[in-house]
Write a protein that holds these residues in place. Structure first.
Motif, PDB file in Angstrom:
ATOM      1  N   LEU A 117      44.454  29.549  32.286  1.00 43.33           N
ATOM      2  CA  LEU A 117      43.159  28.874  32.214  1.00 43.33           C
ATOM      3  C   LEU A 117      43.052  27.780  33.270  1.00 43.33           C
ATOM      4  N   GLU A 118      44.139  27.064  33.500  1.00 39.72           N
ATOM      5  CA  GLU A 118      44.130  26.029  34.538  1.00 39.72           C
ATOM      6  C   GLU A 118      43.899  26.654  35.913  1.00 39.72           C
ATOM      7  N   ARG A 119      44.596  27.767  36.179  1.00 41.53           N
ATOM      8  CA  ARG A 119      44.405  28.442  37.472  1.00 41.53           C
ATOM      9  C   ARG A 119      42.988  29.014  37.582  1.00 41.53           C
ATOM     10  N   LEU A 120      42.485  29.490  36.453  1.00 41.32           N
ATOM     11  CA  LEU A 120      41.134  30.047  36.467  1.00 41.32           C
ATOM     12  C   LEU A 120      40.096  28.960  36.725  1.00 41.32           C
ATOM     13  N   ALA A 121      40.307  27.786  36.149  1.00 42.39           N
ATOM     14  CA  ALA A 121      39.389  26.671  36.393  1.00 42.39           C
ATOM     15  C   ALA A 121      39.374  26.305  37.873  1.00 42.39           C
ATOM     16  N   GLN A 122      40.550  26.324  38.485  1.00 44.42           N
ATOM     17  CA  GLN A 122      40.620  26.043  39.918  1.00 44.42           C
ATOM     18  C   GLN A 122      39.919  27.132  40.713  1.00 44.42           C
ATOM     19  N   ALA A 123      40.095  28.390  40.285  1.00 44.95           N
ATOM     20  CA  ALA A 123      39.432  29.506  40.969  1.00 44.95           C
ATOM     21  C   ALA A 123      37.913  29.371  40.868  1.00 44.95           C
ATOM     22  N   GLN A 124      37.423  28.929  39.700  1.00 49.55           N
ATOM     23  CA  GLN A 124      35.985  28.739  39.551  1.00 49.55           C
ATOM     24  C   GLN A 124      35.473  27.647  40.484  1.00 49.55           C
ATOM     25  N   ALA A 125      36.236  26.566  40.614  1.00 50.92           N
ATOM     26  CA  ALA A 125      35.840  25.489  41.522  1.00 50.92           C
ATOM     27  C   ALA A 125      35.864  25.979  42.968  1.00 50.92           C
ATOM     28  N   ASP A 126      36.896  26.727  43.338  1.00 49.81           N
ATOM     29  CA  ASP A 126      36.986  27.261  44.704  1.00 49.81           C
ATOM     30  C   ASP A 126      35.856  28.250  44.978  1.00 49.81           C
ATOM     31  N   LEU A 127      35.505  29.041  43.961  1.00 47.55           N
ATOM     32  CA  LEU A 127      34.419  30.006  44.143  1.00 47.55           C
ATOM     33  C   LEU A 127      33.091  29.278  44.342  1.00 47.55           C
ATOM     34  N   ARG A 128      32.902  28.165  43.632  1.00 48.83           N
ATOM     35  CA  ARG A 128      31.678  27.380  43.853  1.00 48.83           C
ATOM     36  C   ARG A 128      31.632  26.852  45.275  1.00 48.83           C
TER      37      ARG A 128
END
Length: 335
Positions: free
Chosen positions: A97-108
């Motif tokens: 979930l932590e990595r996914l949150a970072q991925a969401q921020a990077d995708l934004r």
């Protein structure tokens, strides 16, 4: 006396002995009969007790079998929960979930960079379109200005050529001119214009000539004024076009640099996502449409929902595991 009489009877002793035996036997039989009655009652009670015990035993056997089935089911459930807990622990949903949150921020960031690149491209394209349109306008308006100035010059010459004759005709049509005409003599100079020829001798002809000259002069003046207005408008359009060309030319380097900056920002955001869960689905095009990133964002949201479910489930399993461990420690301490 009677006893002595009985004693004297032959065989009396034998009879008394037999009587005693009979009495004893009868007492024994009576006792046996009493015991038999008691035994039959007890037998009935025992039989009833045995039947009750058998019924109870059958019921207990059913309860034991049901308990064994429940224990077996519980063991299977516990084993399944342990397997599920091991699987979820290995999956590490919290870390993911932590990595996914970072991925969401990077995708934004990637989506924003792509949007900035598209807008910068559009800004440069619009600026260049305005530049081309302004060049065309300037060329067309320069031609319009030249034509208007040419018409203005022609109209001004016509006005100049008509002004004096029109004034003369106007003067000739006046009452004073009418009086002078009455005294003109062919070959003699006119006291006004000193001409020795007098082509217009009648009032009607003079009036028609003056009217025609006035009309032609007014038309020439109108054409002159119109040409002057057209020239002024064309000059203003040329000035506006030149200002657009100036601005577009000045903005060209800035817009080009902005495009380079957005492309660099896109490359940085893309690099941050290369090792993530979306690596195989990411577009390398800095001008990728917004719908591409929207679809990826939707997928990340679905993944996040699943991981949150796994994380919560693992927490529940850990909570259920804690009492079992405390019970094991308590059993060990009791032994």
């Amino acid at each position: 006396a009677a006893e002595r009489s009985m004693a004297e009877i032959q065989g009396h002793d034998t009879l008394r002995a037999n009587w005693g035996v009979i009495e004893e036997r009868l007492a024994a039989r009576i006792e046996q009969a009493g015991l038999a009655v008691t035994s039959a009652t007890e037998a009935q009670k025992v039989a009833a007790t045995i039947a009750e015990d058998r019924t109870r035993r059958k019921a207990l056997e059913g309860e034991i079998e049901a308990a064994n089935s429940q224990i077996e089911a519980a063991r299977k459930t516990q084993a399944a929960m342990q397997d599920e807990r091991a699987r979820l622990t290995e999956a590490a949903p919290a870390a993911r979930l932590e990595r996914l949150a970072q991925a969401q921020a990077d995708l934004r960031d990637l989506r924003k960079a792509a949007g900035d690149a598209r807008r910068a491209d559009q800004a440069l394209a619009d600026s260049r379109d305005r530049h081309v349109a302004a060049e065309k306008t300037r060329s067309e308006q320069q031609q319009a200005l030249n034509d208007a100035r040419a018409r203005q010059a022609t109209a001004m010459r016509v006005v100049e050529s008509l002004r004096q004759p029109a004034d003369a005709a106007e003067a000739a049509a006046s009452r004073e001119a009418e009086h002078l005409r009455q005294h003109l003599v062919a070959g003699s100079p006119c006291p006004v214009c000193r001409s020795t020829t007098h082509p217009v001798m009648e009032d009607g002809e003079i009036a028609r000539l003056a009217e025609d000259l006035r009309r032609r002069l007014a038309q020439a003046q109108k054409e002159r004024d119109g040409a002057e207005a057209a020239a002024t408008a064309a000059a203003m359009r040329i000035e506006a076009a030149q200002e657009i060309i100036k601005i577009a030319t000045a903005n060209e380097p800035d817009l080009t640099a902005l495009i380079e900056e957005t492309e660099a920002a896109f490359a940085r955001a893309l690099s941050a996502l290369k090792d993530g869960p979306l690596a195989d689905d990411l577009s390398d095009d800095p001008r990728a449409p917004d719908a591409h990133f929207e679809a990826l964002q939707t997928r990340l949201v679905a993944w996040r929902t699943g991981l949150e479910t796994d994380r919560d489930r693992l927490g529940d399993l850990d909570q259920e595991e804690q009492p079992d461990r405390r019970d094991e420690r308590h059993d060990i301490d009791g032994e």
